[in-house]
Write a protein that holds these residues in place. Structure first.
Motif, PDB file in Angstrom:
ATOM      1  N   THR A 507       0.795  -1.229   0.000  1.00 57.80           N
ATOM      2  CA  THR A 507       0.000   0.000   0.000  1.00 57.80           C
ATOM      3  C   THR A 507       0.824   1.275   0.000  1.00 57.80           C
ATOM      4  N   GLY A 528      -6.111   1.986  -7.677  1.00 59.67           N
ATOM      5  CA  GLY A 528      -6.088   0.553  -7.429  1.00 59.67           C
ATOM      6  C   GLY A 528      -6.233   0.226  -5.958  1.00 59.67           C
ATOM      7  N   LEU A 529      -5.550   0.993  -5.091  1.00 58.27           N
ATOM      8  CA  LEU A 529      -5.691   0.790  -3.650  1.00 58.27           C
ATOM      9  C   LEU A 529      -7.100   1.136  -3.183  1.00 58.27           C
ATOM     10  N   GLY A 532      -9.210  -1.803  -4.068  1.00 55.66           N
ATOM     11  CA  GLY A 532      -8.892  -2.910  -3.176  1.00 55.66           C
ATOM     12  C   GLY A 532      -9.449  -2.716  -1.785  1.00 55.66           C
ATOM     13  N   GLY A 536     -12.066  -4.914   0.170  1.00 52.10           N
ATOM     14  CA  GLY A 536     -11.607  -5.478   1.434  1.00 52.10           C
ATOM     15  C   GLY A 536     -12.641  -5.396   2.536  1.00 52.10           C
ATOM     16  N   THR A 539     -14.384  -8.678   1.832  1.00 57.56           N
ATOM     17  CA  THR A 539     -13.593  -9.913   1.929  1.00 57.56           C
ATOM     18  C   THR A 539     -13.144 -10.197   3.355  1.00 57.56           C
ATOM     19  N   TRP A 583      -4.203  -2.420 -11.407  1.00 59.89           N
ATOM     20  CA  TRP A 583      -5.349  -2.476 -10.504  1.00 59.89           C
ATOM     21  C   TRP A 583      -5.619  -3.899 -10.034  1.00 59.89           C
ATOM     22  N   LEU A 586      -3.095  -4.875  -7.354  1.00 60.94           N
ATOM     23  CA  LEU A 586      -3.349  -4.229  -6.067  1.00 60.94           C
ATOM     24  C   LEU A 586      -4.583  -4.807  -5.386  1.00 60.94           C
ATOM     25  N   VAL A 587      -5.618  -5.133  -6.155  1.00 60.61           N
ATOM     26  CA  VAL A 587      -6.824  -5.725  -5.570  1.00 60.61           C
ATOM     27  C   VAL A 587      -6.513  -7.103  -4.998  1.00 60.61           C
ATOM     28  N   LEU A 588      -5.766  -7.923  -5.743  1.00 62.37           N
ATOM     29  CA  LEU A 588      -5.411  -9.245  -5.243  1.00 62.37           C
ATOM     30  C   LEU A 588      -4.523  -9.142  -4.009  1.00 62.37           C
ATOM     31  N   TYR A 590      -4.336  -6.672  -1.760  1.00 63.73           N
ATOM     32  CA  TYR A 590      -4.987  -6.144  -0.557  1.00 63.73           C
ATOM     33  C   TYR A 590      -6.253  -6.924  -0.182  1.00 63.73           C
ATOM     34  N   ALA A 591      -7.205  -6.975  -1.107  1.00 65.90           N
ATOM     35  CA  ALA A 591      -8.505  -7.574  -0.783  1.00 65.90           C
ATOM     36  C   ALA A 591      -8.409  -9.072  -0.537  1.00 65.90           C
TER      37      ALA A 591
END
Length: 742
Positions: A507, A528-529, A532, A536, A539, A583, A586-588, A590-591
């Protein structure tokens, strides 16, 4: 000072004829060290076009044929122009000198003894005419502008760069235009005006670059600084002036140093000094090129220190909140922590500025940051215990504990969203002036909401059961944890590191890495963050439910395994330099990755300690594990030029010196047989050192010299009678006439 754009004169004369350069080492070309592109010097403005097309912005450098700087030295030239063979000037061209350079290098045996090195010396760059090593660049740049036939030099700056250029332009009889910001120091503005410059205050940096671009590209003004975003540095035709520092060090020491540390966040001086040593090495005058290190300026370190203050007191806050949370209850401590956190955040938005109350502004800011750290030290543990201890029979602890963990995503979402909103709706000057206060002032809304929600909560059943049992609370619950649960205490600390470090890599570091190494717009990573963090929120409960179904420990370990395995494809995906792929990465990260380890972590940690000391155990271990990551070590905040040999142990460098932006440090030549091994045989450390001191506090010195006669001080022509335009005599140096043109 005017705020209007002054009329732009007709285009200046053309560049230097290539034939005039035949008798000098300068080839008349500029080149890029990154991609190897060579261009005629007329293309020197704006950096390397090939690298820019790849999203990487790199300045160019002048290209010289092989020559010997020492053999080419001309003692008849004024100031630093004895080394003019290393400057991009025709041999017979006129130069503009105010007696810059040749600053003294003085041995410091006491400092050498303290550091355990053979010798330490000081080079005082404050003895330059305008009290700054920027005179080195200004002298060469203005001389080149005079050679090119320009009648106006222009620079975008808010500090001593503008003052130096203005002084040399006045001596050369050229007009100087300085594009600055309204927030520039009044003392520096007064000095620029005293040297006869036309100072134009513009609202934003973008406005300055726009005006300067038009003046340079269409009307022939000579640019001394960069005028594009992102900036690539000053004109290569002036940066060579810094090479004289390297040449003088070699002359004074009789050999070259091993390490040179430059206290600057900008690369002009660093690059110029390094280039001088490269040319000395190519000529066989030194046996190696020294390692170049850029030390962070004091202002940047102070900002990081202010940020770190909140983290350093978090363990104390965890110990205090844990002590009373185990004795008087979880709910009461949560009410106190939200009040302190929200109140201190709101007060930060109301703090006066440095211009209003001086250093007390920084003191108050640090106090508020410490108050935030104390509050958050007990906030997280109290929140998860209030949720988990509601579970009947110990069931659904993973799901209940994941809801406070989802607050991490909510916080990241609010922080990213508020910053993006404020920065998009305000100019750069507004953001730095007052708009930054808005997110802090909005904290009062979260404070009210938090107090209302927590006032409706009841104490946890497990704590009430302890009270009803008749057994009094532990007198010192934290001490009980350390005595009876040392293994679990260490396990709780170690279990945090994996998720915690990966969180800041994904991050925080990803933003810097994407912008600097890959040339990605920071907004791409931030969006992207933002995505995410939004996912999150959903998730986190999902992984909490999976923890209840398949086991808290198993889910937590699998989450850590995913983080470790995904680190490699994560950076590979960023390297594609595609917005959508970035994106997705970053999603994978963090989330999925962060939340897979973070969501069950609350339940995992709470099971390590019994209810009687659970608040103290979780709060203190959690915060203590996070503190080492935020250690601020000024002597470690350095940036080294790649590919240079002879590493130096950083703890051997004088730490206090590196904290000051006005000091230059160089660890110097190693005498034969005086090397020794570092710990475990890693690398070699020199036994000789040099400290190069640049400029004391500019504002103090300007005030000190304002309108005061100093014995031996000489005014330059065209500058007589101007307040503050005074120069001290340099010890051990024969002064040239104050303004010399040959």
């Amino acid at each position: 000072m005017s705020s209007e754009v002054i009329p732009i004169p007709p285009a200046a004369a053309g560049r230097v004829n290539a034939r005039a350069l035949i008798s000098t080492p300068y080839s008349g070309e500029v080149g890029c060290d990154r991609c190897g592109l060579r261009l005629p010097e007329v293309e020197a403005v704006g950096g390397c076009p090939r690298c820019a097309s790849e999203g990487v912005y790199v300045n160019l450098r002048t290209v010289f044929h092989a020559y010997d700087p020492v053999a080419a030295f001309d003692p008849t030239q004024p100031g630093q122009f004895g080394w003019r063979a290393g400057f991009p000037l025709p041999r017979e061209a006129a130069v503009v000198s105010l007696g810059e350079g040749n600053t003294a290098t003085v041995d410091l045996p006491g400092e050498a003894a303290r550091l355990g090195v053979a010798a330490v010396a000081v080079k005082d760059e404050s003895r330059n005419p305008t009290w700054s090593y920027k005179d080195r660049l200004a002298a060469v740049a203005v001389s080149r502008a005079l050679t090119d036939g320009a009648d106006t030099v222009v620079v975008a700056t808010t500090g001593n760069h503008g003052a130096a250029v203005a002084a040399y332009a006045a001596a050369a009889g050229l007009r100087c235009v300085i594009l600055t910001a309204a927030s520039a120091s009044p003392v520096m503005l007064a000095q620029m005006l005293a040297y006869g410059a036309k100072v134009i205050a513009l609202p934003t940096a973008a406005d300055r670059w726009t005006v300067m671009s038009v003046a340079v590209r269409e009307h022939g003004w000579f640019p001394v600084s960069s005028f594009q975003s992102p900036p690539v540095g000053s004109t290569p035709l002036g940066i060579d002036g810094y090479k004289a520092i390297a040449f003088e060090l070699h002359r004074d020491l009789g050999c070259g140093p091993d390490v040179v540390v430059v206290p600057t966040a900008y690369g002009d001086g660093l690059a110029g000094i390094h280039r001088g040593f490269v040319e000395l090495h190519a000529a066989g005058r030194i046996d190696r090129v020294p390692r170049m290190v850029a030390a962070e300026p004091l202002g940047t370190l102070a900002a990081f220190a202010t940020f770190a203050a909140g983290f350093l007191v978090r363990p104390i806050g965890g110990a205090i909140a844990g002590h009373f949370g185990d004795r008087v209850g979880r709910r009461k401590m949560l009410m106190i922590t939200v009040l302190v956190m929200g109140g201190s955040s709101t007060i930060i938005g109301l703090l006066p500025t440095y211009n209003q109350i001086g250093y007390w502004a920084a003191v108050l800011l640090v106090i508020m940051r410490m108050a935030q750290g104390l509050a958050i030290g007990g906030e997280w543990s109290g929140a998860i215990l209030l949720a988990i201890e509601q579970a009947k029979g110990g069931k659904k602890t993973g799901l209940l504990g994941s809801f406070p963990q989802a607050g991490n995503a909510v916080g990241l979402l609010l922080a990213t969203g508020s910053f993006t909103l404020v920065s998009s709706l305000s100019t750069q000057e507004q953001l730095l002036g007052w708009a930054w206060r808005l997110p802090f002032l909005a904290s009062v809304v979260l404070l009210v909401v938090g107090l209302v929600l927590r006032s409706s909560l009841t104490e946890t059943p497990q704590f009430e059961k302890l009270v009803e049992s008749g057994a009094g609370p532990e007198r010192l619950p934290l001490l009980t944890v350390l005595r009876s649960q040392p293994r679990n205490f260490l396990l709780s600390m170690g279990s945090r590191l994996g998720v915690d470090i990966s969180f800041y890599v994904f991050t925080v570091y990803s933003i810097s890495y994407g912008a600097t190494a890959l040339g990605l717009p920071s907004s791409t990573v931030q969006i992207g963050l933002f995505i995410g963090a939004g996912l999150g929120i959903f998730t986190a409960p999902l992984f909490g439910w999976l923890a209840d179904r398949f086991g808290v420990r198993r889910t937590y370990v699998l989450g850590l395994a995913f983080i470790g395995l995904f680190a490699f494809p994560f950076f590979a995906m960023l390297g594609v330099r595609n917005t959508v792929v970035t994106w997705i990465a970053l999603v994978l990260a963090y989330a999925v990755g962060i939340m897979a380890g973070w969501a069950p972590f609350a339940a995992f940690l709470s099971r390590l300690f019994p209810a009687r000391v659970r608040y103290s155990g979780t709060a203190f271990s959690f915060q203590l594990a996070g503190t080492p990551r935020w250690r601020i070590r000024p002597h470690d905040r350095c940036r080294a030029i790649r590919g240079i040999r002879h590493p130096v142990r950083r703890r051997e460098l004088p730490r206090a010196r590196l904290c000051d932006q006005h000091h230059l440090l160089a660890v110097g030549p190693v005498r034969p047989g005086r090397r020794r091994r570092t710990d475990r045989g890693k690398g070699l450390i020199p036994r000789r050192g040099i400290i190069l001191i640049e400029t004391p506090d500019r504002e103090e010195q300007c005030h000190e010299h304002q309108g005061r006669e100093v014995p031996g001080v000489v005014d330059g022509p065209g500058l007589r009678g101007a307040p503050g335009v005074r120069r001290r005599p340099r010890a051990g140096h024969q002064r040239h006439p104050p303004a010399h043109r040959t």
